[in-house]
Design an enzyme around this catalytic site. Structure first.
Site, PDB file in Angstrom:
ATOM      1  CD  GLU A  52       4.987  -1.813  -4.197  1.00  0.00           C
ATOM      2  OE1 GLU A  52       4.146  -0.832  -4.462  1.00  0.00           O
ATOM      3  OE2 GLU A  52       4.683  -2.369  -3.396  1.00  0.00           O
TER       4      GLU A  52
ATOM      5  CG  ASP B  36       6.118   0.380   2.576  1.00  0.00           C
ATOM      6  OD1 ASP B  36       5.035  -0.242   2.727  1.00  0.00           O
ATOM      7  OD2 ASP B  36       6.188   0.997   1.284  1.00  0.00           O
TER       8      ASP B  36
HETATM    9  C1  FRU Z   1       5.062  -0.506  -0.651  1.00  0.00           C
HETATM   10  C2  FRU Z   1       4.331   0.736  -1.214  1.00  0.00           C
HETATM   11  C3  FRU Z   1       5.670   1.659  -1.804  1.00  0.00           C
HETATM   12  C4  FRU Z   1       5.075   2.951  -1.814  1.00  0.00           C
HETATM   13  C5  FRU Z   1       4.179   2.976  -0.389  1.00  0.00           C
HETATM   14  C6  FRU Z   1       3.110   3.845  -0.446  1.00  0.00           C
HETATM   15  O1  FRU Z   1       4.168  -1.149   0.106  1.00  0.00           O
HETATM   16  O2  FRU Z   1       3.210   0.661  -2.217  1.00  0.00           O
HETATM   17  O3  FRU Z   1       5.925   1.310  -3.234  1.00  0.00           O
HETATM   18  O4  FRU Z   1       6.130   4.050  -1.574  1.00  0.00           O
HETATM   19  O5  FRU Z   1       3.837   1.586  -0.332  1.00  0.00           O
HETATM   20  O6  FRU Z   1       2.295   3.945   0.867  1.00  0.00           O
END
Ligand code: FRU
Length: 528
Positions: free
Chosen positions: A248, A66
Protein backbone atom coordinates in the site's frame (compact mmCIF):
# COMPACT_ATOMS: atom_id res chain seq x y z
CA UNK A 1 17.71 -10.14 78.14
CA UNK A 2 18.89 -7.20 80.17
CA UNK A 3 17.10 -3.97 79.44
CA UNK A 4 20.23 -1.96 78.67
CA UNK A 5 21.37 -4.42 76.08
CA UNK A 6 17.96 -4.50 74.68
CA UNK A 7 18.01 -0.72 74.33
CA UNK A 8 21.41 -0.87 72.71
CA UNK A 9 20.19 -3.56 70.41
CA UNK A 10 17.28 -1.41 69.36
CA UNK A 11 19.58 1.54 68.81
CA UNK A 12 21.97 -0.46 66.70
CA UNK A 13 19.14 -1.88 64.63
CA UNK A 14 17.95 1.66 64.12
CA UNK A 15 21.44 2.73 63.18
CA UNK A 16 21.86 -0.12 60.74
CA UNK A 17 18.60 0.65 59.11
CA UNK A 18 19.46 4.35 58.99
CA UNK A 19 22.74 3.48 57.35
CA UNK A 20 20.92 1.22 54.94
CA UNK A 21 18.38 3.86 54.05
CA UNK A 22 21.05 6.46 53.63
CA UNK A 23 23.01 4.02 51.43
CA UNK A 24 19.96 3.69 49.27
CA UNK A 25 19.58 7.47 49.20
CA UNK A 26 23.19 7.86 48.22
CA UNK A 27 22.97 5.49 45.31
CA UNK A 28 19.50 6.27 43.96
CA UNK A 29 18.91 9.91 43.21
CA UNK A 30 15.68 11.77 42.78
CA UNK A 31 15.74 15.09 40.98
CA UNK A 32 12.65 17.19 41.35
CA UNK A 33 11.98 19.55 38.46
CA UNK A 34 9.56 22.28 39.50
CA UNK A 35 7.05 23.29 36.87
CA UNK A 36 3.92 25.35 36.78
CA UNK A 37 2.51 22.90 34.27
CA UNK A 38 -1.15 22.14 34.79
CA UNK A 39 -3.00 19.66 32.71
CA UNK A 40 -6.59 20.48 31.88
CA UNK A 41 -8.72 17.63 30.69
CA UNK A 42 -12.22 18.37 29.49
CA UNK A 43 -14.00 15.87 27.27
CA UNK A 44 -16.37 18.54 26.01
CA UNK A 45 -13.66 20.84 24.66
CA UNK A 46 -11.85 19.95 21.41
CA UNK A 47 -8.14 19.25 21.97
CA UNK A 48 -8.60 18.99 25.75
CA UNK A 49 -10.05 15.48 25.71
CA UNK A 50 -8.22 12.60 27.40
CA UNK A 51 -5.33 11.34 25.20
CA UNK A 52 -5.62 14.25 22.77
CA UNK A 53 -2.24 14.99 21.15
CA UNK A 54 -1.14 18.52 22.07
CA UNK A 55 1.47 19.08 19.36
CA UNK A 56 0.70 16.46 16.73
CA UNK A 57 -1.86 16.80 13.96
CA UNK A 58 -5.20 15.13 14.66
CA UNK A 59 -8.58 15.91 13.08
CA UNK A 60 -10.91 18.09 15.10
CA UNK A 61 -13.36 15.24 15.19
CA UNK A 62 -14.06 11.78 13.75
CA UNK A 63 -11.92 9.21 11.95
CA UNK A 64 -8.64 9.78 10.12
CA UNK A 65 -6.14 7.42 8.48
CA UNK A 66 -3.43 7.91 5.80
CA UNK A 67 -1.87 11.29 4.96
CA UNK A 68 -2.67 12.19 1.34
CA UNK A 69 -1.89 14.86 -1.26
CA UNK A 70 1.08 16.34 0.57
CA UNK A 71 2.26 19.32 -1.48
CA UNK A 72 3.94 22.64 -0.69
CA UNK A 73 2.75 25.66 -2.67
CA UNK A 74 3.23 29.41 -2.20
CA UNK A 75 4.45 29.13 1.39
CA UNK A 76 1.80 26.64 2.50
CA UNK A 77 2.09 22.96 3.33
CA UNK A 78 -1.10 21.14 2.39
CA UNK A 79 -2.01 18.01 4.26
CA UNK A 80 -4.96 16.02 3.00
CA UNK A 81 -5.94 12.83 4.75
CA UNK A 82 -8.25 9.84 4.61
CA UNK A 83 -11.29 11.02 6.50
CA UNK A 84 -14.70 9.73 7.52
CA UNK A 85 -16.70 12.68 8.86
CA UNK A 86 -19.58 10.64 10.31
CA UNK A 87 -17.94 8.31 12.81
CA UNK A 88 -14.76 7.46 14.72
CA UNK A 89 -14.29 4.22 12.79
CA UNK A 90 -13.30 3.80 9.14
CA UNK A 91 -16.18 4.43 6.70
CA UNK A 92 -16.80 5.93 3.23
CA UNK A 93 -13.59 7.82 2.59
CA UNK A 94 -13.26 11.54 1.88
CA UNK A 95 -10.15 13.70 1.75
CA UNK A 96 -9.95 15.94 4.81
CA UNK A 97 -7.70 18.99 4.44
CA UNK A 98 -5.46 21.09 6.67
CA UNK A 99 -2.77 23.67 5.95
CA UNK A 100 0.29 24.93 7.73
CA UNK A 101 3.12 27.37 7.11
CA UNK A 102 5.52 25.61 9.50
CA UNK A 103 4.39 21.94 9.61
CA UNK A 104 3.65 22.37 13.34
CA UNK A 105 0.60 24.67 13.56
CA UNK A 106 -2.31 23.53 11.41
CA UNK A 107 -5.49 25.16 10.16
CA UNK A 108 -8.44 22.90 9.51
CA UNK A 109 -9.98 23.44 6.09
CA UNK A 110 -13.19 22.28 4.43
CA UNK A 111 -13.37 18.66 3.28
CA UNK A 112 -11.65 18.65 -0.12
CA UNK A 113 -12.98 15.53 -1.85
CA UNK A 114 -16.27 13.71 -1.35
CA UNK A 115 -17.19 10.25 -2.63
CA UNK A 116 -19.14 10.27 -5.90
CA UNK A 117 -20.77 7.74 -8.23
CA UNK A 118 -17.39 6.25 -9.15
CA UNK A 119 -16.63 5.43 -5.55
CA UNK A 120 -15.02 6.41 -2.29
CA UNK A 121 -11.90 8.58 -2.31
CA UNK A 122 -8.95 6.46 -1.24
CA UNK A 123 -5.32 7.52 -0.82
CA UNK A 124 -3.32 9.46 -3.38
CA UNK A 125 -1.13 12.48 -3.92
CA UNK A 126 -1.16 16.07 -5.20
CA UNK A 127 1.04 18.21 -7.44
CA UNK A 128 1.03 21.76 -8.74
CA UNK A 129 0.86 21.69 -12.53
CA UNK A 130 3.01 24.79 -12.94
CA UNK A 131 3.16 24.63 -16.75
CA UNK A 132 -0.52 23.75 -17.01
CA UNK A 133 0.38 20.52 -18.84
CA UNK A 134 -3.11 19.22 -18.05
CA UNK A 135 -4.84 22.23 -19.58
CA UNK A 136 -7.12 22.32 -16.53
CA UNK A 137 -5.91 25.74 -15.43
CA UNK A 138 -3.88 28.45 -17.09
CA UNK A 139 -0.18 29.32 -17.04
CA UNK A 140 -1.08 32.35 -14.93
CA UNK A 141 -3.14 30.27 -12.55
CA UNK A 142 -1.74 26.74 -12.56
CA UNK A 143 -4.04 24.03 -11.24
CA UNK A 144 -3.37 22.02 -8.12
CA UNK A 145 -4.02 18.43 -9.12
CA UNK A 146 -4.97 15.54 -6.87
CA UNK A 147 -4.71 11.97 -8.17
CA UNK A 148 -6.33 9.37 -5.96
CA UNK A 149 -7.95 5.94 -5.99
CA UNK A 150 -11.67 5.51 -6.50
CA UNK A 151 -12.94 2.54 -4.55
CA UNK A 152 -16.29 1.30 -5.84
CA UNK A 153 -18.00 -0.33 -2.83
CA UNK A 154 -20.86 -1.69 -4.95
CA UNK A 155 -18.37 -3.34 -7.29
CA UNK A 156 -16.55 -4.89 -4.38
CA UNK A 157 -19.79 -6.17 -2.85
CA UNK A 158 -20.82 -7.63 -6.19
CA UNK A 159 -17.61 -9.69 -6.17
CA UNK A 160 -15.96 -7.81 -9.05
CA UNK A 161 -12.18 -7.51 -9.19
CA UNK A 162 -11.91 -4.18 -10.98
CA UNK A 163 -13.39 -1.89 -8.36
CA UNK A 164 -10.33 0.30 -7.81
CA UNK A 165 -9.48 2.92 -10.45
CA UNK A 166 -7.49 6.16 -10.43
CA UNK A 167 -9.26 9.50 -10.51
CA UNK A 168 -8.22 13.15 -10.85
CA UNK A 169 -9.51 16.35 -9.25
CA UNK A 170 -8.24 19.89 -9.63
CA UNK A 171 -8.33 23.14 -7.77
CA UNK A 172 -7.90 26.61 -9.23
CA UNK A 173 -7.84 28.38 -5.88
CA UNK A 174 -4.84 26.79 -4.16
CA UNK A 175 -6.73 23.85 -2.70
CA UNK A 176 -9.77 25.71 -1.29
CA UNK A 177 -12.30 24.14 -3.64
CA UNK A 178 -12.05 21.14 -5.94
CA UNK A 179 -13.67 19.87 -9.12
CA UNK A 180 -13.49 16.28 -10.30
CA UNK A 181 -12.13 15.74 -13.80
CA UNK A 182 -15.16 15.02 -15.96
CA UNK A 183 -13.68 12.04 -17.79
CA UNK A 184 -12.68 10.11 -14.67
CA UNK A 185 -11.31 7.55 -14.17
CA UNK A 186 -7.98 8.44 -15.75
CA UNK A 187 -6.61 4.91 -15.27
CA UNK A 188 -9.04 2.03 -15.38
CA UNK A 189 -8.48 -1.18 -13.58
CA UNK A 190 -6.47 -4.02 -15.10
CA UNK A 191 -8.63 -6.60 -13.29
CA UNK A 192 -6.64 -6.42 -10.09
CA UNK A 193 -8.33 -6.55 -6.71
CA UNK A 194 -5.77 -4.20 -5.17
CA UNK A 195 -4.81 -1.30 -7.42
CA UNK A 196 -4.32 1.89 -5.54
CA UNK A 197 -2.60 4.79 -3.78
CA UNK A 198 -0.96 6.67 -6.71
CA UNK A 199 2.00 8.89 -5.87
CA UNK A 200 2.61 11.42 -8.64
CA UNK A 201 5.60 13.73 -8.98
CA UNK A 202 7.49 15.79 -11.54
CA UNK A 203 10.72 14.04 -12.53
CA UNK A 204 13.25 16.85 -12.85
CA UNK A 205 15.77 14.63 -14.69
CA UNK A 206 13.51 13.16 -17.36
CA UNK A 207 11.15 16.19 -17.47
CA UNK A 208 8.04 14.07 -17.34
CA UNK A 209 5.37 13.24 -14.76
CA UNK A 210 5.89 9.95 -12.95
CA UNK A 211 3.43 7.86 -11.00
CA UNK A 212 3.99 4.86 -8.77
CA UNK A 213 1.03 2.87 -7.48
CA UNK A 214 0.62 -0.53 -5.90
CA UNK A 215 -1.09 -3.65 -7.15
CA UNK A 216 -1.23 -6.26 -4.38
CA UNK A 217 2.29 -7.66 -4.30
CA UNK A 218 4.13 -5.16 -6.48
CA UNK A 219 4.46 -1.54 -7.56
CA UNK A 220 3.74 -0.19 -11.06
CA UNK A 221 5.53 2.78 -12.59
CA UNK A 222 3.92 5.12 -15.14
CA UNK A 223 4.83 8.23 -17.11
CA UNK A 224 2.67 11.05 -18.42
CA UNK A 225 3.08 14.34 -20.27
CA UNK A 226 -0.18 15.86 -19.03
CA UNK A 227 -1.20 14.07 -15.80
CA UNK A 228 -4.26 12.68 -17.60
CA UNK A 229 -2.94 10.05 -20.04
CA UNK A 230 -0.61 7.58 -18.40
CA UNK A 231 1.71 4.93 -19.87
CA UNK A 232 2.60 1.86 -17.84
CA UNK A 233 6.40 1.50 -17.93
CA UNK A 234 7.40 -1.23 -15.50
CA UNK A 235 6.72 -3.26 -12.37
CA UNK A 236 8.78 -3.89 -9.30
CA UNK A 237 8.72 -6.09 -6.25
CA UNK A 238 6.98 -9.40 -6.87
CA UNK A 239 9.78 -11.44 -5.32
CA UNK A 240 11.60 -8.78 -3.36
CA UNK A 241 11.12 -7.39 0.13
CA UNK A 242 8.47 -8.12 2.73
CA UNK A 243 5.22 -9.67 1.53
CA UNK A 244 3.44 -10.49 4.76
CA UNK A 245 0.51 -8.39 3.57
CA UNK A 246 -0.78 -6.35 0.69
CA UNK A 247 1.42 -3.47 -0.60
CA UNK A 248 0.00 0.00 0.00
CA UNK A 249 0.87 3.71 -0.19
CA UNK A 250 4.08 3.81 -2.25
CA UNK A 251 6.39 6.79 -2.63
CA UNK A 252 9.64 7.25 -4.53
CA UNK A 253 12.23 10.05 -4.34
CA UNK A 254 15.91 10.78 -4.75
CA UNK A 255 18.29 11.56 -1.88
CA UNK A 256 21.95 12.41 -1.74
CA UNK A 257 23.98 10.07 0.44
CA UNK A 258 25.45 11.95 3.46
CA UNK A 259 29.09 13.05 3.04
CA UNK A 260 29.27 12.04 -0.62
CA UNK A 261 28.04 13.08 -4.04
CA UNK A 262 26.27 9.80 -4.58
CA UNK A 263 22.52 9.92 -5.21
CA UNK A 264 20.12 7.06 -4.66
CA UNK A 265 16.39 6.56 -5.07
CA UNK A 266 14.29 5.47 -2.13
CA UNK A 267 11.08 3.51 -2.66
CA UNK A 268 8.68 3.39 0.30
CA UNK A 269 6.10 0.62 0.47
CA UNK A 270 3.67 0.19 3.33
CA UNK A 271 2.44 -3.32 4.06
CA UNK A 272 -0.39 -4.59 6.13
CA UNK A 273 -0.03 -7.00 7.89
CA UNK A 274 3.58 -8.19 7.98
CA UNK A 275 5.44 -5.51 9.95
CA UNK A 276 8.23 -6.74 12.27
CA UNK A 277 6.27 -5.88 15.41
CA UNK A 278 2.92 -6.98 14.05
CA UNK A 279 0.27 -5.49 11.77
CA UNK A 280 1.10 -2.46 9.64
CA UNK A 281 4.56 -1.12 8.79
CA UNK A 282 6.52 0.68 6.09
CA UNK A 283 9.49 -0.92 4.35
CA UNK A 284 11.91 0.80 2.01
CA UNK A 285 14.19 -0.11 -0.86
CA UNK A 286 17.30 1.81 -1.92
CA UNK A 287 18.12 1.66 -5.61
CA UNK A 288 18.15 3.45 -8.94
CA UNK A 289 15.29 4.83 -11.01
CA UNK A 290 15.72 5.98 -14.61
CA UNK A 291 12.26 7.49 -14.85
CA UNK A 292 10.82 4.22 -16.11
CA UNK A 293 11.97 1.39 -13.87
CA UNK A 294 13.34 0.91 -10.39
CA UNK A 295 16.22 -1.50 -9.70
CA UNK A 296 17.87 -2.53 -6.48
CA UNK A 297 20.54 -4.92 -5.30
CA UNK A 298 19.21 -4.76 -1.74
CA UNK A 299 18.85 -8.17 -0.13
CA UNK A 300 17.61 -7.41 3.38
CA UNK A 301 14.28 -5.95 4.42
CA UNK A 302 14.46 -2.42 5.79
CA UNK A 303 11.84 -0.50 7.77
CA UNK A 304 11.54 3.26 7.99
CA UNK A 305 10.39 3.01 11.62
CA UNK A 306 10.60 0.04 13.94
CA UNK A 307 7.77 1.01 16.27
CA UNK A 308 4.26 -0.34 15.89
CA UNK A 309 2.55 2.91 14.92
CA UNK A 310 3.90 4.59 11.83
CA UNK A 311 1.99 3.56 8.73
CA UNK A 312 1.12 4.74 5.21
CA UNK A 313 3.66 7.54 5.47
CA UNK A 314 4.67 9.48 2.35
CA UNK A 315 6.58 12.67 1.56
CA UNK A 316 5.90 16.22 0.36
CA UNK A 317 6.13 17.25 -3.24
CA UNK A 318 8.00 20.56 -3.77
CA UNK A 319 9.13 21.07 -0.16
CA UNK A 320 11.46 24.08 0.16
CA UNK A 321 15.24 23.66 -0.13
CA UNK A 322 14.73 20.27 -1.72
CA UNK A 323 13.97 18.78 1.68
CA UNK A 324 12.31 15.37 1.88
CA UNK A 325 9.60 15.69 4.49
CA UNK A 326 7.69 12.68 5.66
CA UNK A 327 4.47 12.29 7.64
CA UNK A 328 3.06 8.93 8.71
CA UNK A 329 -0.26 7.87 10.19
CA UNK A 330 0.45 7.11 13.85
CA UNK A 331 -1.57 3.93 14.06
CA UNK A 332 -1.79 0.31 13.02
CA UNK A 333 -4.69 -1.46 11.32
CA UNK A 334 -4.49 -4.20 14.00
CA UNK A 335 -6.20 -1.90 16.51
CA UNK A 336 -6.79 1.46 14.78
CA UNK A 337 -10.53 1.16 15.33
CA UNK A 338 -10.24 0.21 18.99
CA UNK A 339 -8.02 2.85 20.58
CA UNK A 340 -9.68 4.47 23.62
CA UNK A 341 -10.41 7.97 22.27
CA UNK A 342 -13.92 9.35 22.01
CA UNK A 343 -14.48 12.31 19.68
CA UNK A 344 -11.73 11.65 17.17
CA UNK A 345 -9.42 8.82 16.19
CA UNK A 346 -5.72 8.88 15.53
CA UNK A 347 -2.98 11.39 14.79
CA UNK A 348 -0.06 11.90 12.41
CA UNK A 349 3.62 11.53 13.34
CA UNK A 350 5.67 14.65 13.86
CA UNK A 351 6.72 15.70 10.33
CA UNK A 352 10.21 14.30 9.76
CA UNK A 353 13.07 15.16 7.49
CA UNK A 354 14.55 12.15 5.72
CA UNK A 355 18.18 11.67 4.76
CA UNK A 356 20.34 8.82 3.57
CA UNK A 357 23.55 7.56 5.16
CA UNK A 358 25.93 4.71 4.47
CA UNK A 359 26.68 2.80 7.68
CA UNK A 360 28.79 -0.35 7.60
CA UNK A 361 28.57 -0.14 3.82
CA UNK A 362 24.81 -0.28 4.07
CA UNK A 363 22.36 2.44 2.94
CA UNK A 364 20.21 3.59 5.83
CA UNK A 365 17.24 5.93 5.65
CA UNK A 366 17.31 8.29 8.62
CA UNK A 367 14.46 10.41 9.94
CA UNK A 368 14.42 13.26 12.44
CA UNK A 369 11.73 15.75 13.46
CA UNK A 370 11.71 18.76 11.11
CA UNK A 371 13.77 21.68 12.37
CA UNK A 372 10.65 23.85 12.83
CA UNK A 373 9.83 21.59 15.78
CA UNK A 374 12.70 23.13 17.75
CA UNK A 375 10.69 26.32 18.18
CA UNK A 376 8.18 24.44 20.33
CA UNK A 377 10.73 23.65 23.02
CA UNK A 378 11.60 25.39 26.24
CA UNK A 379 14.13 23.82 28.53
CA UNK A 380 12.64 22.62 31.79
CA UNK A 381 15.71 20.85 33.09
CA UNK A 382 19.24 20.08 32.02
CA UNK A 383 22.25 18.37 33.53
CA UNK A 384 25.69 18.01 31.98
CA UNK A 385 26.59 14.69 33.48
CA UNK A 386 25.04 11.86 35.48
CA UNK A 387 27.23 8.95 36.50
CA UNK A 388 25.32 5.78 37.25
CA UNK A 389 26.69 2.67 38.92
CA UNK A 390 25.25 -0.64 37.76
CA UNK A 391 21.59 -0.89 38.79
CA UNK A 392 21.60 2.50 40.41
CA UNK A 393 18.64 4.72 39.56
CA UNK A 394 18.23 8.39 38.85
CA UNK A 395 14.63 9.49 38.90
CA UNK A 396 13.54 12.76 37.39
CA UNK A 397 10.30 13.98 38.84
CA UNK A 398 8.56 16.19 36.25
CA UNK A 399 4.84 16.93 36.22
CA UNK A 400 4.06 16.30 32.59
CA UNK A 401 6.31 14.03 30.60
CA UNK A 402 3.41 13.62 28.19
CA UNK A 403 4.22 16.92 26.59
CA UNK A 404 7.98 16.76 26.56
CA UNK A 405 11.15 15.99 24.73
CA UNK A 406 13.95 14.12 26.49
CA UNK A 407 17.43 14.25 24.99
CA UNK A 408 20.56 12.58 26.28
CA UNK A 409 23.81 10.98 25.25
CA UNK A 410 24.74 7.68 26.86
CA UNK A 411 27.61 5.28 26.51
CA UNK A 412 26.97 2.45 24.06
CA UNK A 413 26.04 0.20 26.99
CA UNK A 414 22.79 -0.96 28.45
CA UNK A 415 20.33 1.85 29.16
CA UNK A 416 16.89 1.51 30.61
CA UNK A 417 14.41 4.39 30.70
CA UNK A 418 11.13 3.99 32.54
CA UNK A 419 8.27 6.46 32.26
CA UNK A 420 6.13 6.10 35.34
CA UNK A 421 3.16 7.72 37.12
CA UNK A 422 1.45 7.49 40.49
CA UNK A 423 -1.10 4.94 39.28
CA UNK A 424 1.84 2.69 38.41
CA UNK A 425 1.58 2.81 34.63
CA UNK A 426 5.03 2.18 33.24
CA UNK A 427 6.45 2.43 29.77
CA UNK A 428 9.89 0.86 29.53
CA UNK A 429 12.50 1.32 26.85
CA UNK A 430 15.66 -0.70 26.98
CA UNK A 431 18.76 -0.62 24.82
CA UNK A 432 20.76 -3.81 25.17
CA UNK A 433 24.27 -3.36 23.90
CA UNK A 434 25.25 -7.04 24.15
CA UNK A 435 22.26 -8.34 22.24
CA UNK A 436 22.29 -5.25 19.98
CA UNK A 437 18.57 -4.82 20.43
CA UNK A 438 16.25 -2.02 21.36
CA UNK A 439 13.02 -2.86 23.14
CA UNK A 440 9.82 -0.98 23.90
CA UNK A 441 7.57 -2.49 26.52
CA UNK A 442 4.15 -0.89 26.63
CA UNK A 443 2.46 -3.89 28.25
CA UNK A 444 1.81 -1.90 31.45
CA UNK A 445 1.89 1.58 29.97
CA UNK A 446 -1.76 2.43 30.72
CA UNK A 447 -4.90 1.31 28.89
CA UNK A 448 -3.89 -1.65 26.73
CA UNK A 449 -6.71 -4.17 26.88
CA UNK A 450 -8.97 -2.49 24.29
CA UNK A 451 -7.48 -4.95 21.78
CA UNK A 452 -5.52 -8.15 22.31
CA UNK A 453 -2.33 -7.46 20.38
CA UNK A 454 -1.79 -3.86 21.55
CA UNK A 455 -0.13 -4.66 24.86
CA UNK A 456 0.66 -8.29 24.30
CA UNK A 457 4.39 -8.28 23.56
CA UNK A 458 7.58 -6.36 24.09
CA UNK A 459 8.63 -4.92 20.72
CA UNK A 460 12.24 -5.79 19.88
CA UNK A 461 14.43 -4.41 17.10
CA UNK A 462 17.96 -5.41 16.08
CA UNK A 463 20.11 -2.29 16.08
CA UNK A 464 23.26 -3.39 14.27
CA UNK A 465 23.70 0.05 12.70
CA UNK A 466 24.44 1.62 16.09
CA UNK A 467 28.21 1.69 15.82
CA UNK A 468 29.13 4.81 17.80
CA UNK A 469 30.71 4.92 21.27
CA UNK A 470 27.95 7.10 22.62
CA UNK A 471 24.33 7.02 21.58
CA UNK A 472 22.13 10.04 21.23
CA UNK A 473 18.54 9.51 22.39
CA UNK A 474 15.79 11.93 21.39
CA UNK A 475 12.39 11.05 22.81
CA UNK A 476 9.27 13.02 22.02
CA UNK A 477 6.25 12.25 24.10
CA UNK A 478 2.75 13.56 23.56
CA UNK A 479 -0.37 12.58 25.47
CA UNK A 480 -0.84 9.35 23.51
CA UNK A 481 2.39 8.73 21.63
CA UNK A 482 6.11 8.29 21.99
CA UNK A 483 8.62 8.85 19.16
CA UNK A 484 12.21 7.79 19.72
CA UNK A 485 15.15 8.71 17.48
CA UNK A 486 18.55 7.10 18.01
CA UNK A 487 21.72 8.73 16.68
CA UNK A 488 19.98 11.34 14.59
CA UNK A 489 17.34 8.98 13.29
CA UNK A 490 19.45 5.98 12.27
CA UNK A 491 16.65 4.15 14.07
CA UNK A 492 13.25 5.56 14.87
CA UNK A 493 10.39 4.04 16.85
CA UNK A 494 6.84 5.36 17.02
CA UNK A 495 4.27 3.90 19.38
CA UNK A 496 0.88 4.87 20.72
CA UNK A 497 0.36 4.83 24.48
CA UNK A 498 -2.68 5.53 26.62
CA UNK A 499 -1.47 6.18 30.17
CA UNK A 500 -4.25 6.57 32.75
CA UNK A 501 -2.52 9.73 33.96
CA UNK A 502 0.46 11.62 32.55
CA UNK A 503 3.82 10.08 33.36
CA UNK A 504 5.46 12.10 36.11
CA UNK A 505 8.71 10.20 36.65
CA UNK A 506 11.51 9.28 34.33
CA UNK A 507 13.73 6.60 35.84
CA UNK A 508 17.15 6.22 34.25
CA UNK A 509 19.17 3.09 35.01
CA UNK A 510 21.56 0.55 33.58
CA UNK A 511 22.84 -2.88 34.48
CA UNK A 512 26.36 -1.60 33.81
CA UNK A 513 28.23 1.51 34.86
CA UNK A 514 26.75 4.16 32.66
CA UNK A 515 27.48 7.80 32.00
CA UNK A 516 24.78 10.14 30.79
CA UNK A 517 25.77 13.43 29.25
CA UNK A 518 23.73 16.48 28.29
CA UNK A 519 20.43 15.29 29.68
CA UNK A 520 17.72 17.78 28.78
CA UNK A 521 14.00 17.77 29.37
CA UNK A 522 12.15 20.23 27.22
CA UNK A 523 8.59 21.27 27.61
CA UNK A 524 6.81 21.21 24.24
CA UNK A 525 4.32 23.99 23.62
CA UNK A 526 0.87 22.87 22.54
CA UNK A 527 -0.29 23.94 19.09
CA UNK A 528 -4.06 23.83 19.38
C1 FRU B 1 -3.76 2.28 3.81
C2 FRU B 1 -5.04 2.14 3.02
C3 FRU B 1 -4.81 2.49 1.57
C4 FRU B 1 -6.17 2.92 1.10
C5 FRU B 1 -6.71 3.62 2.32
C6 FRU B 1 -8.19 3.50 2.51
O1 FRU B 1 -3.95 2.49 5.16
O2 FRU B 1 -5.55 0.84 3.16
O3 FRU B 1 -4.25 1.44 0.81
O4 FRU B 1 -6.12 3.75 -0.01
O5 FRU B 1 -6.05 3.05 3.44
O6 FRU B 1 -8.65 4.31 3.53
Amino acid sequence: MDFKWNKLFIISILEISLVLTSCKKESDTVIYVPTSETITIDSSVAYKEPFRPQFHFSPEKKWMNDPNGMVFYKGTYHLFYQYYPEDIVWGPMHWGHATSTDLIHWKHKKIALFPDKLGLIFSGSAVVDIDNTSGLGTKENPPMIAIFTYHDMEGEKAGKTDYQTQGLAYSLDEGETWAKYEKNPIISNLVLKDFRDPKVFWNETTKIWNMVLVAGDHAKFYTSKNLINWTLESEFGKNIGAHGGVWECPDIFKLKVDDSNEEKWVLLISINPGAPNGGSGTQYFIGDFDGKSFKTTQKDIKWIDNGADNYAGVTYNNAPENKRIFIGWMSNWSYARDTPTKNWRSAMTIPRELSLAKINGDYTLKSVPVEQFQKQRTTAFSKDKITLKANQKTTIDYANLNQSEVQLNAKNENLKLVFFNDVKDSLVINYDEKGKTFAIDRRHSGLVSFEKSFGEKIHHTKTSNIVSETINYQIIMDWSSIEIFLNGGVYSFTEQIFPNKPYTKLIIQSDENQEIKNLTINKIKGVW
